[in-house]
Design an enzyme around this catalytic site. Structure first.
Site, short mmCIF file in Angstrom:
data_model
loop_
_atom_site.label_atom_id
_atom_site.label_comp_id
_atom_site.label_asym_id
_atom_site.label_seq_id
_atom_site.Cartn_x
_atom_site.Cartn_y
_atom_site.Cartn_z
CB CYS A 5 -23.47 41.05 32.28
SG CYS A 5 -23.90 39.35 31.88
CB CYS A 8 -25.71 40.13 35.40
SG CYS A 8 -24.26 39.12 35.75
CG ASP A 31 -31.59 31.89 22.40
OD1 ASP A 31 -30.40 31.70 22.72
OD2 ASP A 31 -31.96 32.78 21.61
CG HIS A 47 -20.43 38.17 35.14
ND1 HIS A 47 -21.26 38.33 34.06
CD2 HIS A 47 -19.18 38.46 34.70
CE1 HIS A 47 -20.55 38.72 33.01
NE2 HIS A 47 -19.28 38.81 33.38
CG ASN A 87 -21.32 29.56 20.58
OD1 ASN A 87 -20.95 28.51 20.08
ND2 ASN A 87 -22.52 30.07 20.36
CG HIS A 98 -23.56 35.52 32.50
ND1 HIS A 98 -23.84 36.32 33.60
CD2 HIS A 98 -23.81 34.25 32.89
CE1 HIS A 98 -24.24 35.55 34.61
NE2 HIS A 98 -24.24 34.29 34.20
CG HIS A 100 -24.65 31.61 27.17
ND1 HIS A 100 -23.75 32.66 27.17
CD2 HIS A 100 -24.91 31.35 25.86
CE1 HIS A 100 -23.49 33.02 25.93
NE2 HIS A 100 -24.17 32.24 25.11
CG HIS A 102 -26.59 27.95 23.04
ND1 HIS A 102 -27.41 28.92 22.49
CD2 HIS A 102 -25.39 28.55 23.22
CE1 HIS A 102 -26.72 30.05 22.34
NE2 HIS A 102 -25.48 29.85 22.77
P1 5GP Z 1 -23.99 33.23 22.12
O1 5GP Z 1 -23.99 33.72 20.72
O2 5GP Z 1 -23.30 34.20 23.06
O3 5GP Z 1 -23.51 31.82 22.27
O4 5GP Z 1 -25.51 33.14 22.54
C1 5GP Z 1 -26.23 34.19 23.08
C2 5GP Z 1 -27.68 33.80 22.98
O5 5GP Z 1 -28.43 34.67 23.80
C3 5GP Z 1 -28.25 33.94 21.56
O6 5GP Z 1 -28.76 32.68 21.13
C4 5GP Z 1 -29.34 35.00 21.70
O7 5GP Z 1 -30.48 34.72 20.91
C5 5GP Z 1 -29.65 34.95 23.18
N1 5GP Z 1 -30.08 36.22 23.75
C6 5GP Z 1 -29.46 37.42 23.59
N2 5GP Z 1 -30.12 38.37 24.28
C7 5GP Z 1 -31.17 37.73 24.90
C8 5GP Z 1 -32.21 38.19 25.75
O8 5GP Z 1 -32.32 39.36 26.11
N3 5GP Z 1 -33.10 37.27 26.17
C9 5GP Z 1 -33.03 35.95 25.80
N4 5GP Z 1 -33.97 35.12 26.26
N5 5GP Z 1 -32.05 35.49 24.99
C10 5GP Z 1 -31.13 36.38 24.54
ZN ZN Z 2 -23.33 38.31 33.82
#
Ligand code: 5GP
Ligand code: ZN
Length: 114
Positions: A5, A8, A31, A47, A87, A98, A100, A102
């Site tokens: 992950c 993580c 992000d 996690h 999401n 994992h 999260h 936004h």
């Molecule tokens: P999801 O699409 O799962 O709701 O959002 C995942 C978010 O994680 C995306 O907005 C993406 O830009 C962000 N993200 C993915 N990998 C990384 C990373 O390695 N570092 C950071 N800071 N953000 C990440």
């Molecule tokens: Zn995780």
């Protein structure tokens, strides 16, 4: 912790991130692909795969996250408002498994989600 992950790995310091907040339960970082002037990801230090995995045993992390969000918003100068999104799963377009949240702000956000 989950070995495969990326969030993580961020928590463990194996992947660098721009930290904006940390306590015993919660970690927040910018992000990598910001969709707004402020785009912060707020995550539990345990996690939890998604919102679909929230239970009576781990929901205290969610409460902690929502206690922290107003503090981060204030520190980011989001006095005019902000949006919090999670999401979940395939149809929710969750890309990182994992939990999260936004935190988006710093401009007028679109009214519609889809
Ligand atoms: P999801 O699409 O799962 O709701 O959002 C995942 C978010 O994680 C995306 O907005 C993406 O830009 C962000 N993200 C993915 N990998 C990384 C990373 O390695 N570092 C950071 N800071 N953000 C990440
Ligand atoms: Zn995780």
């Amino acid at each position: 912790m989950s070995n495969d992950c990326i969030f993580c790995m961020i928590l463990e310091g194996k992947i660098p991130s721009t930290k904006v907040y940390e306590d015993e339960f919660v970690f927040a970082f910018r992000d990598i692909h910001p969709m707004a002037p402020t785009h912060i990801l707020v995550i539990p230090k345990e996690h939890i795969a998604s919102a679909d995995e929230i239970t009576g045993k781990n929901s205290s992390y969610v409460a902690k996250i929502f206690e922290v969000i107003p503090k981060i918003a204030a520190a980011e100068g989001l006095a005019n408002g902000y949006r919090v999104i999670t999401n979940c799963g395939e149809d929710g377009c969750q890309s990182v498994k994992h939990l999260h949240f936004h935190l988006l702000g710093g401009r007028k956000l679109p009214e519609t989600l889809a």
